[in-house]
Design a protein around this motif. Structure first.
Motif, PDB file in Angstrom:
ATOM      1  N   SER A  57       0.829  -1.197   0.000  1.00  0.00           N
ATOM      2  CA  SER A  57       0.000   0.000   0.000  1.00  0.00           C
ATOM      3  C   SER A  57       0.869   1.255   0.000  1.00  0.00           C
ATOM      4  O   SER A  57       0.607   2.216  -0.739  1.00  0.00           O
ATOM      5  N   ALA A  58       1.915   1.251   0.813  1.00  0.00           N
ATOM      6  CA  ALA A  58       2.825   2.403   0.890  1.00  0.00           C
ATOM      7  C   ALA A  58       3.531   2.622  -0.439  1.00  0.00           C
ATOM      8  O   ALA A  58       3.708   3.767  -0.889  1.00  0.00           O
ATOM      9  N   LYS A  59       3.949   1.544  -1.078  1.00  0.00           N
ATOM     10  CA  LYS A  59       4.626   1.665  -2.369  1.00  0.00           C
ATOM     11  C   LYS A  59       3.675   2.171  -3.445  1.00  0.00           C
ATOM     12  O   LYS A  59       4.047   2.971  -4.305  1.00  0.00           O
ATOM     13  N   ALA A  60       2.434   1.693  -3.398  1.00  0.00           N
ATOM     14  CA  ALA A  60       1.449   2.158  -4.375  1.00  0.00           C
ATOM     15  C   ALA A  60       1.189   3.645  -4.201  1.00  0.00           C
ATOM     16  O   ALA A  60       1.060   4.389  -5.176  1.00  0.00           O
ATOM     17  N   LYS A  61       1.125   4.105  -2.954  1.00  0.00           N
ATOM     18  CA  LYS A  61       0.937   5.531  -2.694  1.00  0.00           C
ATOM     19  C   LYS A  61       2.091   6.342  -3.267  1.00  0.00           C
ATOM     20  O   LYS A  61       1.891   7.440  -3.804  1.00  0.00           O
ATOM     21  N   LYS A  62       3.288   5.808  -3.152  1.00  0.00           N
ATOM     22  CA  LYS A  62       4.458   6.525  -3.671  1.00  0.00           C
ATOM     23  C   LYS A  62       4.374   6.650  -5.193  1.00  0.00           C
ATOM     24  O   LYS A  62       4.700   7.705  -5.758  1.00  0.00           O
ATOM     25  N   ILE A  63       3.922   5.599  -5.849  1.00  0.00           N
ATOM     26  CA  ILE A  63       3.795   5.629  -7.301  1.00  0.00           C
ATOM     27  C   ILE A  63       2.748   6.659  -7.732  1.00  0.00           C
ATOM     28  O   ILE A  63       2.949   7.430  -8.673  1.00  0.00           O
ATOM     29  N   VAL A  64       1.613   6.685  -7.031  1.00  0.00           N
ATOM     30  CA  VAL A  64       0.557   7.647  -7.359  1.00  0.00           C
ATOM     31  C   VAL A  64       1.044   9.083  -7.137  1.00  0.00           C
ATOM     32  O   VAL A  64       0.783   9.980  -7.940  1.00  0.00           O
ATOM     33  N   ARG A  65       1.783   9.285  -6.049  1.00  0.00           N
ATOM     34  CA  ARG A  65       2.310  10.620  -5.772  1.00  0.00           C
ATOM     35  C   ARG A  65       3.287  11.065  -6.869  1.00  0.00           C
ATOM     36  O   ARG A  65       3.245  12.206  -7.342  1.00  0.00           O
ATOM     37  N   ILE A  66       4.192  10.170  -7.264  1.00  0.00           N
ATOM     38  CA  ILE A  66       5.163  10.495  -8.308  1.00  0.00           C
ATOM     39  C   ILE A  66       4.445  10.814  -9.621  1.00  0.00           C
ATOM     40  O   ILE A  66       4.758  11.789 -10.305  1.00  0.00           O
ATOM     41  N   TYR A  67       3.467   9.979  -9.962  1.00  0.00           N
ATOM     42  CA  TYR A  67       2.705  10.191 -11.195  1.00  0.00           C
ATOM     43  C   TYR A  67       1.988  11.540 -11.159  1.00  0.00           C
ATOM     44  O   TYR A  67       2.029  12.318 -12.123  1.00  0.00           O
ATOM     45  N   ASN A  68       1.327  11.805 -10.040  1.00  0.00           N
ATOM     46  CA  ASN A  68       0.567  13.052  -9.931  1.00  0.00           C
ATOM     47  C   ASN A  68       1.474  14.276  -9.985  1.00  0.00           C
ATOM     48  O   ASN A  68       1.120  15.294 -10.596  1.00  0.00           O
ATOM     49  N   ASP A  69       2.633  14.197  -9.374  1.00  0.00           N
ATOM     50  CA  ASP A  69       3.574  15.314  -9.397  1.00  0.00           C
ATOM     51  C   ASP A  69       4.102  15.555 -10.803  1.00  0.00           C
ATOM     52  O   ASP A  69       4.254  16.707 -11.236  1.00  0.00           O
ATOM     53  N   GLN A  70       4.372  14.471 -11.534  1.00  0.00           N
ATOM     54  CA  GLN A  70       4.991  14.635 -12.849  1.00  0.00           C
ATOM     55  C   GLN A  70       3.997  14.997 -13.938  1.00  0.00           C
ATOM     56  O   GLN A  70       4.267  15.866 -14.771  1.00  0.00           O
ATOM     57  N   PHE A  71       2.841  14.361 -13.935  1.00  0.00           N
ATOM     58  CA  PHE A  71       1.904  14.542 -15.038  1.00  0.00           C
ATOM     59  C   PHE A  71       0.733  15.468 -14.728  1.00  0.00           C
ATOM     60  O   PHE A  71       0.013  15.882 -15.639  1.00  0.00           O
ATOM     61  N   ARG A  72       0.528  15.782 -13.446  1.00  0.00           N
ATOM     62  CA  ARG A  72      -0.599  16.650 -13.095  1.00  0.00           C
ATOM     63  C   ARG A  72      -0.138  17.862 -12.271  1.00  0.00           C
ATOM     64  O   ARG A  72      -0.949  18.507 -11.603  1.00  0.00           O
ATOM     65  N   ALA A  73       1.162  18.123 -12.300  1.00  0.00           N
ATOM     66  CA  ALA A  73       1.741  19.274 -11.585  1.00  0.00           C
ATOM     67  C   ALA A  73       1.418  19.249 -10.096  1.00  0.00           C
ATOM     68  O   ALA A  73       1.401  20.300  -9.448  1.00  0.00           O
ATOM     69  N   GLY A  74       1.159  18.065  -9.573  1.00  0.00           N
ATOM     70  CA  GLY A  74       0.891  17.921  -8.147  1.00  0.00           C
ATOM     71  C   GLY A  74      -0.493  18.373  -7.724  1.00  0.00           C
ATOM     72  O   GLY A  74      -0.793  18.431  -6.518  1.00  0.00           O
ATOM     73  N   ASN A  75      -1.355  18.684  -8.695  1.00  0.00           N
ATOM     74  CA  ASN A  75      -2.692  19.186  -8.360  1.00  0.00           C
ATOM     75  C   ASN A  75      -3.631  18.067  -7.909  1.00  0.00           C
ATOM     76  O   ASN A  75      -3.428  16.900  -8.237  1.00  0.00           O
ATOM     77  N   THR A  76      -4.679  18.452  -7.193  1.00  0.00           N
ATOM     78  CA  THR A  76      -5.674  17.480  -6.756  1.00  0.00           C
ATOM     79  C   THR A  76      -6.340  16.812  -7.951  1.00  0.00           C
ATOM     80  O   THR A  76      -6.543  17.439  -9.005  1.00  0.00           O
ATOM     81  N   GLU A  77      -6.693  15.552  -7.776  1.00  0.00           N
ATOM     82  CA  GLU A  77      -7.393  14.828  -8.839  1.00  0.00           C
ATOM     83  C   GLU A  77      -8.877  15.177  -8.855  1.00  0.00           C
ATOM     84  O   GLU A  77      -9.549  14.986  -9.874  1.00  0.00           O
ATOM     85  N   VAL A  78      -9.396  15.640  -7.732  1.00  0.00           N
ATOM     86  CA  VAL A  78     -10.815  15.991  -7.647  1.00  0.00           C
ATOM     87  C   VAL A  78     -10.971  17.477  -7.930  1.00  0.00           C
ATOM     88  O   VAL A  78     -10.668  18.324  -7.087  1.00  0.00           O
ATOM     89  N   THR A  79     -11.446  17.787  -9.120  1.00  0.00           N
ATOM     90  CA  THR A  79     -11.568  19.184  -9.545  1.00  0.00           C
ATOM     91  C   THR A  79     -13.021  19.610  -9.753  1.00  0.00           C
ATOM     92  O   THR A  79     -13.290  20.644 -10.340  1.00  0.00           O
ATOM     93  N   TYR A  80     -13.960  18.771  -9.299  1.00  0.00           N
ATOM     94  CA  TYR A  80     -15.381  19.112  -9.459  1.00  0.00           C
ATOM     95  C   TYR A  80     -15.740  20.337  -8.618  1.00  0.00           C
ATOM     96  O   TYR A  80     -16.632  21.105  -8.968  1.00  0.00           O
TER      97      TYR A  80
END
Length: 225
Positions: free
Chosen positions: A83-106
């Motif tokens: 679970s911790a490793k998966a969180k790290k992957i999601v964080r890295i992905y979000n930082d690189q491809f989404r500029a670290g922004n929240t995924e919930v933009t509604y």
């Protein structure tokens, strides 16, 4: 498989995963367009937790009831580590491809806000078999995580309405990743599996790969009652 040999296997697998994941996650190039996608291909969700198969679960029995009847045991050390490793992957992905922004933009109030928390859409304690799935994790701001997802900051409780919103937002992230990256880290079919387990609905097993309209409709129906 005997209980002792299963435990020995889990310990050996945990040791292997620690070495493999630390080497791959910590040493990847930040400029790589593949972004760790090979990690989840090399050691897939299904291979790690193949013992947690629900294919034999009767349709009239809930997931939790089946787990008790089948006496499904969970290696807590392994699930927490993955679970911790998966969180790290999601964080890295979000930082690189989404500029670290929240995924919930509604909620327009949080558009462009930085997401520093990685949240389990379906709680780790209640759904250990999918806690390591990156499709069950979403990047949120602290306010979204501790005020909206967890009422009054109580991480033992889930706001079902916001869980609904998180799933729709995650479907957007997954669709963008698959449609815009040659080596996406997300999988539509595995997201369906997360929904199948988390919402305990057979409707997700009937959706064809890539049918995002059908996916959104099924999610909305699951929360309509």
């Amino acid at each position: 498989m005997e209980e002792q040999s299963a435990e020995e296997f889990s310990l050996k697998l945990l040791t292997l995963l620690r070495f493999f994941m630390e080497q791959r996650v910590n040493n990847f190039s930040e400029n790589s367009s593949a972004l760790c996608s090979s990690i989840y291909r090399s050691i897939s969700d299904d291979e790690i937790f193949i013992v947690f198969s629900y294919s034999d679960k009767p349709k009239d029995m809930t997931r939790s009831e089946y787990e008790k009847t089948a006496k499904i045991s969970v290696n807590k050390n392994l699930t927490k580590y993955m679970s911790a490793k998966a969180k790290k992957i999601v964080r890295i992905y979000n930082d690189q491809f989404r500029a670290g922004n929240t995924e919930v933009t509604y909620d327009k109030q949080h558009i462009g806000d930085i997401a520093t928390h990685i949240h389990h859409i379906f709680p780790e304690a209640d759904y250990p078999t999918i806690c390591h799935y990156i499709k069950n994790l979403i990047a949120l701001t602290p306010t979204q995580h501790l005020n909206y997802a967890h009422p009054n900051g109580n991480t033992q409780k889930i706001n079902r309405e916001y869980q609904h919103i998180c799933l729709l937002a995650k479907s957007d992230t997954i669709r963008y990743d698959i449609e815009h990256h040659s080596e996406p880290i997300y999988s539509f079919e595995k997201f369906l599996y997360v929904l199948f387990i988390g919402l305990e609905s057979d409707s997700f097993s009937q959706i064809e790969n890539g049918d995002y309209d059908g996916l959104v409709t099924a999610i909305n129906l699951a929360y309509s009652t």
